[in-house]
Motif scaffolding. Structure first.
Motif, mmCIF file in Angstrom:
data_model
loop_
_atom_site.group_PDB
_atom_site.id
_atom_site.type_symbol
_atom_site.label_atom_id
_atom_site.label_comp_id
_atom_site.label_asym_id
_atom_site.label_seq_id
_atom_site.Cartn_x
_atom_site.Cartn_y
_atom_site.Cartn_z
ATOM 1 N N GLN A 1 0.825 -1.210 0.000
ATOM 2 C CA GLN A 1 0.000 0.000 0.000
ATOM 3 C C GLN A 1 0.855 1.254 0.000
ATOM 4 O O GLN A 1 1.958 1.269 0.544
ATOM 5 C CB GLN A 1 -0.887 0.024 1.249
ATOM 6 N N VAL A 2 0.344 2.264 -0.665
ATOM 7 C CA VAL A 2 0.983 3.577 -0.699
ATOM 8 C C VAL A 2 -0.019 4.594 -0.169
ATOM 9 O O VAL A 2 -1.181 4.592 -0.562
ATOM 10 C CB VAL A 2 1.395 3.943 -2.136
ATOM 11 N N GLN A 3 0.434 5.421 0.740
ATOM 12 C CA GLN A 3 -0.415 6.482 1.271
ATOM 13 C C GLN A 3 0.098 7.831 0.768
ATOM 14 O O GLN A 3 1.307 8.089 0.769
ATOM 15 C CB GLN A 3 -0.403 6.487 2.804
ATOM 16 N N LEU A 4 -0.838 8.667 0.323
ATOM 17 C CA LEU A 4 -0.506 9.979 -0.214
ATOM 18 C C LEU A 4 -1.318 11.044 0.511
ATOM 19 O O LEU A 4 -2.537 10.897 0.651
ATOM 20 C CB LEU A 4 -0.819 10.033 -1.705
ATOM 21 N N VAL A 5 -0.654 12.092 0.959
ATOM 22 C CA VAL A 5 -1.335 13.174 1.662
ATOM 23 C C VAL A 5 -0.914 14.503 1.049
ATOM 24 O O VAL A 5 0.263 14.868 1.087
ATOM 25 C CB VAL A 5 -1.000 13.173 3.161
ATOM 26 N N GLU A 6 -1.885 15.208 0.471
ATOM 27 C CA GLU A 6 -1.618 16.505 -0.139
ATOM 28 C C GLU A 6 -1.801 17.633 0.873
ATOM 29 O O GLU A 6 -2.571 17.503 1.825
ATOM 30 C CB GLU A 6 -2.552 16.785 -1.325
ATOM 31 N N SER A 7 -1.109 18.732 0.620
ATOM 32 C CA SER A 7 -1.278 19.942 1.420
ATOM 33 C C SER A 7 -0.848 21.140 0.582
ATOM 34 O O SER A 7 -0.222 20.971 -0.470
ATOM 35 C CB SER A 7 -0.442 19.876 2.702
ATOM 36 N N GLY A 8 -1.206 22.332 1.063
ATOM 37 C CA GLY A 8 -0.734 23.547 0.410
ATOM 38 C C GLY A 8 -1.762 24.308 -0.387
ATOM 39 O O GLY A 8 -1.468 25.384 -0.910
ATOM 40 N N GLY A 9 -2.977 23.754 -0.497
ATOM 41 C CA GLY A 9 -3.999 24.474 -1.243
ATOM 42 C C GLY A 9 -4.496 25.689 -0.480
ATOM 43 O O GLY A 9 -4.141 25.919 0.679
ATOM 44 N N GLY A 10 -5.340 26.482 -1.138
ATOM 45 C CA GLY A 10 -5.885 27.654 -0.484
ATOM 46 C C GLY A 10 -6.583 28.582 -1.444
ATOM 47 O O GLY A 10 -6.778 28.244 -2.617
ATOM 48 N N LEU A 11 -6.953 29.731 -0.934
ATOM 49 C CA LEU A 11 -7.623 30.773 -1.726
ATOM 50 C C LEU A 11 -6.607 31.862 -2.039
ATOM 51 O O LEU A 11 -6.020 32.447 -1.114
ATOM 52 C CB LEU A 11 -8.801 31.346 -0.936
ATOM 53 N N VAL A 12 -6.402 32.124 -3.321
ATOM 54 C CA VAL A 12 -5.437 33.146 -3.740
ATOM 55 C C VAL A 12 -6.072 34.006 -4.823
ATOM 56 O O VAL A 12 -7.136 33.682 -5.354
ATOM 57 C CB VAL A 12 -4.134 32.521 -4.266
ATOM 58 N N GLN A 13 -5.379 35.083 -5.154
ATOM 59 C CA GLN A 13 -5.848 35.952 -6.237
ATOM 60 C C GLN A 13 -5.125 35.594 -7.530
ATOM 61 O O GLN A 13 -4.032 35.006 -7.512
ATOM 62 C CB GLN A 13 -5.590 37.412 -5.875
#
Length: 120
Positions: A1-13
């Motif tokens: 098994q491989v686990q993937l965790v994303e981060s860094g998104g958000g609201l920008v202009q």
């Protein structure tokens, strides 16, 4: 098994930059090619960028010159640097591990996604 965790998104202009991260773990995660896909409401999941296990990179024409995929030397984290963001880049961004391809069906493992919203 491989686990993937994303981060860094958000609201920008529009015109701003973001860097997404995808932390990978599991027994054989470093044997997989890695990709970033995105999905906007009502649209199909589309290819954004990919990096092979050997380090070759590929980018969709729609993001070429603005986005850049990379990975750390240990291949534990894959990044997507996004510059000059546009409202049409608004989507949920997913990290995936599998066989190098622009098709989401060739990837076996997926993260939960991170929302990127670009206001005009």
């Amino acid at each position: 098994q491989v686990q993937l965790v994303e981060s860094g998104g958000g609201l920008v202009q529009a015109g701003d930059s973001l860097r997404l991260s995808c932390a990978a773990s599991g027994r054989t995660f470093n044997r997989y090619d890695m990709g970033w896909f995105r999905q906007a409401p009502g649209k199909e999941r589309e290819f954004v960028a990919a990096v092979s296990w050997s380090g070759s990179t590929y980018h969709a024409d729609s993001v070429k010159g603005r986005f850049s995929i990379s990975q750390d030397n240990a291949k534990t984290t894959v990044y997507l640097r996004m510059n000059s963001l546009k409202p049409e880049d608004t989507a949920i961004y997913y990290c995936a591990a599998g066989r190098l391809s622009t098709s989401p069906y060739d990837y076996d493992y997926w993260g939960q996604g991170t929302q990127v919203t670009v206001s005009s």
